[in-house]
Design a protein around this motif. Structure first.
Motif, PDB file in Angstrom:
ATOM      1  N   GLU A 332       9.532 -43.891  -9.863  1.00 51.63           N
ATOM      2  CA  GLU A 332       8.876 -45.019  -9.371  1.00 51.63           C
ATOM      3  C   GLU A 332       9.649 -45.742  -8.255  1.00 51.63           C
ATOM      4  N   LYS A 335       9.443 -44.213  -4.934  1.00 52.11           N
ATOM      5  CA  LYS A 335       8.222 -44.489  -4.359  1.00 52.11           C
ATOM      6  C   LYS A 335       8.347 -45.950  -3.715  1.00 52.11           C
ATOM      7  N   MET A 336       8.867 -46.723  -4.206  1.00 57.60           N
ATOM      8  CA  MET A 336       8.805 -48.236  -3.610  1.00 57.60           C
ATOM      9  C   MET A 336       9.866 -47.907  -2.261  1.00 57.60           C
ATOM     10  N   TRP A 338      10.264 -45.303  -0.377  1.00 59.11           N
ATOM     11  CA  TRP A 338       9.406 -44.695   0.551  1.00 59.11           C
ATOM     12  C   TRP A 338       8.543 -45.641   1.392  1.00 59.11           C
ATOM     13  N   ARG A 339       7.944 -46.497   0.420  1.00 58.71           N
ATOM     14  CA  ARG A 339       7.086 -47.517   1.068  1.00 58.71           C
ATOM     15  C   ARG A 339       7.488 -48.614   1.510  1.00 58.71           C
ATOM     16  N   TYR A 340       8.736 -49.017   1.169  1.00 56.55           N
ATOM     17  CA  TYR A 340       9.184 -50.302   1.682  1.00 56.55           C
ATOM     18  C   TYR A 340      10.591 -50.238   2.504  1.00 56.55           C
TER      19      TYR A 340
ATOM     20  N   GLU B  84      -1.068 -40.415  -3.131  1.00 55.70           N
ATOM     21  CA  GLU B  84      -1.730 -41.842  -2.986  1.00 55.70           C
ATOM     22  C   GLU B  84      -2.977 -42.082  -3.599  1.00 55.70           C
ATOM     23  N   ASN B 228      -4.331 -50.179  -1.559  1.00 56.64           N
ATOM     24  CA  ASN B 228      -3.553 -49.318  -0.902  1.00 56.64           C
ATOM     25  C   ASN B 228      -3.736 -49.192   0.864  1.00 56.64           C
ATOM     26  N   ASN B 289       0.560 -49.570  -9.452  1.00 56.80           N
ATOM     27  CA  ASN B 289       0.803 -49.740  -7.959  1.00 56.80           C
ATOM     28  C   ASN B 289       2.283 -48.949  -7.593  1.00 56.80           C
ATOM     29  N   SER B 290       3.059 -48.799  -8.622  1.00 56.79           N
ATOM     30  CA  SER B 290       4.160 -48.042  -8.405  1.00 56.79           C
ATOM     31  C   SER B 290       3.962 -46.565  -8.655  1.00 56.79           C
ATOM     32  N   LEU B 292       1.273 -44.939  -7.785  1.00 55.59           N
ATOM     33  CA  LEU B 292       0.577 -44.401  -6.734  1.00 55.59           C
ATOM     34  C   LEU B 292       1.189 -44.742  -5.394  1.00 55.59           C
ATOM     35  N   SER B 293       2.477 -45.220  -5.406  1.00 57.25           N
ATOM     36  CA  SER B 293       3.155 -45.726  -4.329  1.00 57.25           C
ATOM     37  C   SER B 293       2.393 -46.653  -3.423  1.00 57.25           C
ATOM     38  N   SER B 294       1.491 -47.504  -4.201  1.00 54.89           N
ATOM     39  CA  SER B 294       0.795 -48.425  -3.364  1.00 54.89           C
ATOM     40  C   SER B 294       1.322 -49.633  -2.852  1.00 54.89           C
ATOM     41  N   GLY B 295       2.257 -50.063  -3.615  1.00 52.31           N
ATOM     42  CA  GLY B 295       3.079 -51.059  -3.114  1.00 52.31           C
ATOM     43  C   GLY B 295       3.432 -52.273  -4.210  1.00 52.31           C
TER      44      GLY B 295
END
Lengths: 422, 422
Positions: A332, A335-336, A338-340, B84, B228, B289-290, B292-295
């Motif tokens: 998890e 993933k964050m 990668w996202r942020y 995602e 997303n 949200n974590s 699916l790497s959504s944010g």
């Protein structure tokens, strides 16, 4: 003693490769793995008289490795996580660690701590004790009795700490030497480890003595590195001449292939180069790093660089001993990241997390974490049959992933170095 | 029916205020709360003949509210979370939801789904079904039988979906009307809700019909919003004239005080203004949200703005129904938001997460989530006595926090609207 476990066997051979053997035979002799055989007829005849443990359709995996946790913080697990590292230590942790000057408090507390480790999914641990040598030795007695495998350190602290947890520099060193001497020849599965808490709480003189002692005697070392931005700035103030926090440990002879550095969230590239060069181990502690708002270690980058990385529960900044939960949390958090933080570093996969929790940390202990010939026979058997009845999954790694997230399983058997402890 | 629960009672009155009553009396009449009394002698005499349930020293809290989850995704909980949102839907979710055209699959699956909801810590749910009306009605029968309180939606999808999940626009509308008609007068605790999946899978014509139908009949609505970045861009392409995703829902009459919008990770300030003006509810789903790497939804900002926000498990993008775990995850994610996205927004506290999981979502259901006079008598009793024996904590909120992180507790009793279901 010869043993055969029958069931659905899987382990992570590399970060990119999981090995799966549906309903096969895992053959053990004493504390080591002999091999995996898909058919009974393939098993060497010398194992005809082996004990057969039938776990048909159940999951058989390597026991996990917890590379970083603090025994004297166990009682404050799961609350008071509203501060960042340095305040959290001062307000919550140090007053609790102080209690371990009292052997009867330590006795009671470490009974429940060791019972929890025993019931957990991990077989190998690298543990910080407190500054109190006698409590640390008591903990080691209990760990040895449990059958688990562990490193345990008497913590060193001679500055920037409350009076009640500040040692005299020479006393700290002498107590460490005495700690190692008292352990000599005493335990089979329990090893002492040099444990400066971290640079802010150890003077240069103490760090130097500890590093030289460890180097001269080829001793293992564990400490903390680059966990929180405020801690990193502080170290810069404390050691203005050091190029970096990592460089400072190196200069004190505390960075080599026998070293575990917990966290490594904020290291720069030059520091990572030093860690790689030293072949030191990183204990990645994602639950801790989110609980204390420390940040996210760039775990994908560490895998790409080929660093030695395992996972740590970091009790009590981490809230759980459950390595499956920590694996999920590492995914998890990646993933964050990668996202942020940097989308060059893609999230880690479930198998990569499984690798970290077995082979990644296991390498510190030797041939640990794979179910291959010559590896240590530390093994878990997990029952997910209720989930399989509801929705059948074919691949073993997906079954393991599902139980890690849903927690709907039973631990049927835990072998550590060939000995059944559950 | 009169009932008295004796034990240590706590609830979150506001995000900043937790109410604690050590070993006190919670008095219920039928499905409502009468009040909390610290001494037996303070209880009105009309309750002299009430049933007394003695949970001395145990924690008594409001039942949780799960504002967003997908029933036909339940069987794929806990694995396949490596993509995602949009790819995840196409590769994993839609093939599974297709199976609910088969009533016997739905029958078996929804039995286990409802059993899991019943055993969970939540009492109130807002649930997406599938496009298959008969399966959705079957689910509602089972939910009603369980004693839980829920909204259930027949999902609408008439574009950008696999053939097997694409409805004809008029059929989708007519099936929805028929769904609502079949529910009329049938259930006590189970309510139908208008459920366009999200704008990408509903044509403008369908959205307009659904919005008008909901408005004319004052019906509740649930959908997804700003989950997303790829989804948000896609909506911009699909509706080039709309100022925003949120504005689009508003233009379709789908944004009002009877609306739940799941996620709201990427809304801009103007969108938040619209949500606030509409008094719509946000279902914050941090585990989803974590995974699916959504944010990370800026939950502190939403609290500061005074938006209506509750928590959702979002099964199966979320991996757990455990609302205590989701609360913890909402805190952890808020810490990472503070660290990496915007340090203006400080992490949320445990009590704030507790508020979101009770009053925050509960307000959607009426007087739900506080243990105050006139509120619904939906209550959990949790046993943390083993932890209290090991390390005694004085404040009730810290005890709740500790069990939420350590998961070391037993659910002793679950009342929903005054009825004991566990």
């Amino acid at each position: 003693m010869k043993k055969i476990l029958y069931g659905s066997i899987l382990y992570s051979a590399t970060p990119n490769e999981v090995k799966e053997f549906k309903n096969s035979y895992l053959v053990l002799r004493d504390d080591l793995i002999v091999g995996i055989y898909e058919r009974a007829s393939d098993i060497p005849s010398e194992f005809n008289d082996a004990i057969l443990l039938d776990y048909r359709d159940k999951l058989i995996i390597p026991g996990f490795v917890d590379l970083h946790l603090h025994a004297p913080q166990f009682q404050i697990t799961g609350f008071q996580m509203d501060l960042e590292l340095l305040d959290w230590l001062n307000y919550y942790v140090f007053p609790e660690e102080r209690k371990y000057s009292n052997l009867s408090y330590a006795d009671k507390s470490y009974d429940s701590f060791v019972a929890s480790l025993k019931n957990s999914l991990s077989c190998y641990f690298s543990i910080f004790g407190s500054i109190h040598k006698d409590s640390d030795l008591l903990l080691m007695d209990k760990l040895e009795e449990s059958g688990l495998v562990s490193f345990v350190g008497k913590v060193n602290m001679d500055r920037n700490s409350p009076d009640y947890l500040t040692e005299n520099t020479n006393t700290s060193m002498n107590e460490t030497i005495s700690f190692f001497e008292k352990c000599r020849g005493k335990y089979k599965n329990t090893y002492p480890i040099v444990t400066p808490r971290f640079i802010p709480s150890c003077s240069d003189a103490l760090m130097k003595m500890l590093g030289e002692y460890a180097m001269a005697n080829e001793l293992p070392i564990q400490s903390h590195l680059d966990e929180n931005p405020n801690e990193v700035s502080w170290v810069k103030e404390l050691l203005p001449k050091s190029k970096s926090y990592t460089e400072a440990y190196k200069s004190f002879s505390c960075l080599n292939e026998r070293t575990i550095m917990a966290h490594c969230v904020w290291n720069n590239d030059e520091e990572l180069r030093l860690i790689k060069e030293a072949k030191a181990f990183i204990a990645h502690c994602p639950t801790s790093n989110s609980n204390l708002s420390s940040g996210i270690a760039p775990i994908r980058k560490y895998l790409d660089l080929g660093l030695n990385v395992g996972l740590g529960s970091d009790i009590a900044a981490g809230h759980t001993l459950d390595m499956l939960e920590i694996m999920d949390n590492s995914i998890e958090m990646s993933k964050m990241y990668w996202r942020y933080v940097d989308n060059k570093y893609k999230p880690i996969s479930f198998n990569e997390a499984f690798y970290l929790a077995t082979v990644g940390g296991g390498s510190y202990f030797g041939s640990v974490g794979r179910l291959e010939p010559g590896y240590e026979a530390s093994i878990l058997v997990l029952d997910d049959s209720l989930l399989q009845e509801g929705y059948y999954l074919d691949t073993l790694i997906e079954r393991l992933e599902r139980i890690s997230y849903t927690k709907k399983y039973k631990l049927l058997c835990k072998l550590v170095r060939g000995k059944k402890i559950i």
